[in-house]
Design an enzyme around this catalytic site. Structure first.
Site, PDB file in Angstrom:
ATOM      1  N   ARG A  89       7.503   0.632  13.623  1.00 23.69           N
ATOM      2  CA  ARG A  89       8.024   0.049  12.379  1.00 23.69           C
ATOM      3  C   ARG A  89       9.159  -0.940  12.637  1.00 23.69           C
ATOM      4  NH1 ARG A  89       5.711   3.427   8.331  1.00 23.69           N
ATOM      5  NH2 ARG A  89       5.414   5.523   9.148  1.00 23.69           N
ATOM      6  N   PRO A 109       0.791  -1.227   0.000  1.00 20.39           N
ATOM      7  CA  PRO A 109       0.000   0.000   0.000  1.00 20.39           C
ATOM      8  C   PRO A 109       0.826   1.282   0.000  1.00 20.39           C
ATOM      9  CG  PRO A 109      -0.138  -1.107   2.131  1.00 20.39           C
ATOM     10  CD  PRO A 109       0.526  -2.058   1.181  1.00 20.39           C
ATOM     11  N   ASN A 110       0.303   2.227  -0.762  1.00 17.31           N
ATOM     12  CA  ASN A 110       0.837   3.596  -0.877  1.00 17.31           C
ATOM     13  C   ASN A 110       2.125   3.696  -1.687  1.00 17.31           C
ATOM     14  OD1 ASN A 110      -1.248   4.849   0.706  1.00 17.31           O
ATOM     15  ND2 ASN A 110      -0.330   3.863   2.493  1.00 17.31           N
ATOM     16  N   LEU A 168      12.459   0.494   1.314  1.00 13.27           N
ATOM     17  CA  LEU A 168      13.295   1.627   0.912  1.00 13.27           C
ATOM     18  C   LEU A 168      13.994   2.219   2.124  1.00 13.27           C
ATOM     19  CD1 LEU A 168      10.305   2.677  -1.108  1.00 13.27           C
ATOM     20  CD2 LEU A 168      12.517   2.743  -2.247  1.00 13.27           C
ATOM     21  N   SER A 169      13.218   2.441   3.183  1.00 12.20           N
ATOM     22  CA  SER A 169      13.769   3.083   4.381  1.00 12.20           C
ATOM     23  C   SER A 169      14.306   2.025   5.347  1.00 12.20           C
ATOM     24  CB  SER A 169      12.678   3.915   5.069  1.00 12.20           C
ATOM     25  OG  SER A 169      11.628   3.087   5.535  1.00 12.20           O
ATOM     26  N   ASP A 221       1.152 -15.454   6.830  1.00 13.04           N
ATOM     27  CA  ASP A 221       0.676 -16.830   6.683  1.00 13.04           C
ATOM     28  C   ASP A 221       0.632 -17.253   5.216  1.00 13.04           C
ATOM     29  OD1 ASP A 221       0.434 -16.978   9.408  1.00 13.04           O
ATOM     30  OD2 ASP A 221      -1.764 -16.987   9.453  1.00 13.04           O
ATOM     31  N   ASN A 272       7.718  -5.768  -1.043  1.00 10.16           N
ATOM     32  CA  ASN A 272       7.738  -4.658  -0.087  1.00 10.16           C
ATOM     33  C   ASN A 272       6.317  -4.579   0.460  1.00 10.16           C
ATOM     34  OD1 ASN A 272       7.742  -2.357   1.404  1.00 10.16           O
ATOM     35  ND2 ASN A 272       8.786  -1.085  -0.114  1.00 10.16           N
ATOM     36  N   ARG A 277       5.691  10.958  -2.290  1.00  9.68           N
ATOM     37  CA  ARG A 277       5.415  10.731  -0.886  1.00  9.68           C
ATOM     38  C   ARG A 277       6.701  10.819  -0.065  1.00  9.68           C
ATOM     39  NH1 ARG A 277       4.694   4.657   1.369  1.00  9.68           N
ATOM     40  NH2 ARG A 277       4.043   5.153   3.467  1.00  9.68           N
ATOM     41  N   ALA A 324       3.141  -0.790   4.761  1.00 10.72           N
ATOM     42  CA  ALA A 324       2.585  -0.726   6.123  1.00 10.72           C
ATOM     43  C   ALA A 324       2.129  -2.092   6.639  1.00 10.72           C
ATOM     44  CB  ALA A 324       1.432   0.274   6.162  1.00 10.72           C
ATOM     45  N   GLU A 339      12.150  -9.839   1.500  1.00 12.74           N
ATOM     46  CA  GLU A 339      11.443  -8.628   1.928  1.00 12.74           C
ATOM     47  C   GLU A 339      12.328  -7.413   1.678  1.00 12.74           C
ATOM     48  OE1 GLU A 339      10.176  -8.816   6.014  1.00 12.74           O
ATOM     49  OE2 GLU A 339       9.959  -6.650   6.154  1.00 12.74           O
ATOM     50  N   ARG A 363      13.479   4.054  12.441  1.00  6.89           N
ATOM     51  CA  ARG A 363      12.302   4.931  12.407  1.00  6.89           C
ATOM     52  C   ARG A 363      11.455   4.729  13.668  1.00  6.89           C
ATOM     53  NH1 ARG A 363       9.485   4.597   6.801  1.00  6.89           N
ATOM     54  NH2 ARG A 363       8.496   6.475   7.684  1.00  6.89           N
ATOM     55  N   HIS A 417       4.040  -4.415   9.272  1.00 10.72           N
ATOM     56  CA  HIS A 417       3.965  -4.302  10.727  1.00 10.72           C
ATOM     57  C   HIS A 417       2.656  -4.829  11.304  1.00 10.72           C
ATOM     58  CE1 HIS A 417       7.274  -1.803   9.532  1.00 10.72           C
ATOM     59  NE2 HIS A 417       6.466  -0.966   8.908  1.00 10.72           N
TER      60      HIS A 417
END
Ligand code: DQA
Length: 144
Positions: free
Chosen positions: A110, A9-10, A100-101, A86, A73, A17, A76, A97, A106, A79
């Protein structure tokens, strides 16, 4: 080798962003770069982006016996999502996995990835290069 790339997502907002955290590259340019690198290694990529947990779960489920690796990736959902965790475990397709950050540098919420324990490994903190390094890791899985 066939690799399923999943952006959570996002991530469709990349480039616009919080560029100080996620960088200036947009998703289309990251995808182009991944496809070019994969083609040079004779690997075929299927790339999807979804903001919906259930759709990601279904994509992972459908990957069983069809893909040699998953590069994900989970954004969100990293977490929060027991369902994605599963699904990866049940599919049995080796997964890498990427973030980027550096999620460990953070906010505390996270710092935990529910996904990492069912992946072969994790790459985080290198911006768009995390995807390149993650692709390299996914390609290496095929040789095990
Ligand atoms: C992210 C890190 C997550 O914590 C965040 O929710 C994202 C992006 C990353 O690539 O750095 O959406 O997965």
């Amino acid at each position: 080798m066939k690799i399923l790339v999943i952006h959570g997502p996002n991530l469709q907002l990349l480039g616009k962003r919080q560029p100080s955290i996620y960088g200036h590259a947009d998703l289309a340019s990251i995808n182009r770069d991944l496809k070019r690198r994969a083609a040079a290694r004779r690997a075929a990529l299927t790339i999807v982006q979804s903001n919906h947990e259930g759709e990601i779960v279904e994509r992972i489920g459908a990957a069983k016996d069809r893909y040699d690796a998953i590069l994900i990736n989970p954004a969100a959902y990293t977490h929060t999502s027991v369902a994605i965790r599963d699904a990866i475990e049940a599919a049995g397709v080796p997964a890498v996995e990427v973030h980027l950050s550096n999620i460990y540098a953070r906010e505390p919420f996270r710092h935990q990835s529910l996904i990492a324990p069912v992946c072969r490994g994790q790459v985080c903190g290198f911006g768009a290069a995390s995807y390149r390094l993650g692709l390299e890791a996914a390609l290496a899985l095929g040789k095990h």
